[in-house]
Design a protein around this motif. Sequence first.
Motif, PDB file in Angstrom:
ATOM      1  N   MET A  14       9.493   0.397  -3.308  1.00 26.47           N
ATOM      2  CA  MET A  14       8.046   0.343  -3.527  1.00 26.47           C
ATOM      3  C   MET A  14       7.545  -1.075  -3.235  1.00 26.47           C
ATOM      4  O   MET A  14       8.223  -2.048  -3.530  1.00 26.47           O
ATOM      5  N   ILE A  15       6.347  -1.170  -2.668  1.00 29.72           N
ATOM      6  CA  ILE A  15       5.739  -2.462  -2.381  1.00 29.72           C
ATOM      7  C   ILE A  15       4.586  -2.700  -3.339  1.00 29.72           C
ATOM      8  O   ILE A  15       3.671  -1.884  -3.437  1.00 29.72           O
ATOM      9  N   ASN A  16       4.662  -3.782  -4.075  1.00 25.87           N
ATOM     10  CA  ASN A  16       3.556  -4.199  -4.934  1.00 25.87           C
ATOM     11  C   ASN A  16       2.981  -5.472  -4.341  1.00 25.87           C
ATOM     12  O   ASN A  16       3.673  -6.486  -4.243  1.00 25.87           O
ATOM     13  N   LEU A  17       1.730  -5.410  -3.937  1.00 24.90           N
ATOM     14  CA  LEU A  17       1.153  -6.522  -3.198  1.00 24.90           C
ATOM     15  C   LEU A  17      -0.338  -6.624  -3.463  1.00 24.90           C
ATOM     16  O   LEU A  17      -1.054  -5.622  -3.445  1.00 24.90           O
ATOM     17  N   THR A  18      -0.787  -7.836  -3.739  1.00 24.07           N
ATOM     18  CA  THR A  18      -2.212  -8.099  -3.897  1.00 24.07           C
ATOM     19  C   THR A  18      -2.614  -9.162  -2.886  1.00 24.07           C
ATOM     20  O   THR A  18      -1.962 -10.209  -2.786  1.00 24.07           O
ATOM     21  N   ILE A  19      -3.672  -8.891  -2.134  1.00 24.51           N
ATOM     22  CA  ILE A  19      -4.131  -9.830  -1.099  1.00 24.51           C
ATOM     23  C   ILE A  19      -5.568 -10.231  -1.402  1.00 24.51           C
ATOM     24  O   ILE A  19      -6.474  -9.396  -1.332  1.00 24.51           O
ATOM     25  N   PRO A  20      -5.799 -11.485  -1.738  1.00 23.18           N
ATOM     26  CA  PRO A  20      -7.168 -11.951  -2.005  1.00 23.18           C
ATOM     27  C   PRO A  20      -8.013 -11.955  -0.738  1.00 23.18           C
ATOM     28  O   PRO A  20      -7.497 -12.006   0.386  1.00 23.18           O
ATOM     29  N   THR A  21      -9.311 -11.912  -0.920  1.00 18.73           N
ATOM     30  CA  THR A  21     -10.241 -11.967   0.205  1.00 18.73           C
ATOM     31  C   THR A  21     -10.180 -13.342   0.876  1.00 18.73           C
ATOM     32  O   THR A  21     -10.008 -14.357   0.225  1.00 18.73           O
ATOM     33  N   GLY A  22     -10.332 -13.339   2.201  1.00 13.70           N
ATOM     34  CA  GLY A  22     -10.450 -14.591   2.939  1.00 13.70           C
ATOM     35  C   GLY A  22      -9.160 -15.171   3.455  1.00 13.70           C
ATOM     36  O   GLY A  22      -9.147 -16.279   4.000  1.00 13.70           O
ATOM     37  N   GLU A  23      -8.046 -14.442   3.344  1.00 12.96           N
ATOM     38  CA  GLU A  23      -6.762 -14.959   3.818  1.00 12.96           C
ATOM     39  C   GLU A  23      -6.394 -14.368   5.176  1.00 12.96           C
ATOM     40  O   GLU A  23      -6.780 -13.252   5.508  1.00 12.96           O
ATOM     41  N   ILE A  24      -5.631 -15.144   5.946  1.00 12.65           N
ATOM     42  CA  ILE A  24      -4.948 -14.622   7.128  1.00 12.65           C
ATOM     43  C   ILE A  24      -3.486 -14.471   6.731  1.00 12.65           C
ATOM     44  O   ILE A  24      -2.805 -15.459   6.436  1.00 12.65           O
ATOM     45  N   VAL A  25      -3.008 -13.232   6.688  1.00 13.28           N
ATOM     46  CA  VAL A  25      -1.677 -12.938   6.161  1.00 13.28           C
ATOM     47  C   VAL A  25      -0.791 -12.369   7.266  1.00 13.28           C
ATOM     48  O   VAL A  25      -1.154 -11.389   7.922  1.00 13.28           O
TER      49      VAL A  25
END
Length: 219
Positions: free
Chosen positions: A1-12
């Motif tokens: 399982m992948i648990n991931l949070t990505i904030p706004t405004g990032e280049i990932v």
Amino acid sequence: MINLTIPTGEIVGILGENGSGKTTLLKSIMGLKSLFEGEIIMEGEPVMKQYDKISFITEEGSYIPDMTPIQYATFLGDFFPYFKMDKFIQLLEYFEIPRHRKIKTFSRGMKSKVEICAGFSKGAKYIVMDEPFLGKDIFTRRDFLKMMVSSLQADETILISTHLIDEIENVIDRAIVLQGGRIKGNVYIDELREEANTLESYMEKIANYKQDKYTSLSD
């Protein structure tokens, strides 16, 4: 399982070896693959309800071959309420793509540029890219990276899957490294620099890659 949070405004950067799960993750985010468990939430709501906020750029392409770029842009404008025709034309000029030739007459590289122009003109807050550099020469890749960084707005977020880690290390804010469908690395590039480390060496450690492996061939 992948648990991931990505904030706004990032280049990932979504990175990993072949078969690590990069494309599966991106297609799951887009709702193109079913989840066996869990869910993907964007701004507090299921992603399926927010497709007008997402742009998916893939090497496979979503353009309509019998249309010209301008006809294709007009078509997209009917489906994406925030589509920006002026930006689309500006990007066509940037990549030197003819406006009124049918897309099916273009080379593979030109077709992928049309896909990029469309993807960055949809007015989407979230731009998801799966291997956007395939089939592109080094100069096109450089132009694309310059365009991507210069056009990014403060409230936009970019997810980009690629094998070309050397070329994106100075562009991305953060790297997510997958292995066997799981997250094995999650690091900000500034953290690596503070440790005098590189993205390549970071990924080699995760993969347990041995640089002297080739020496066994000469034994």
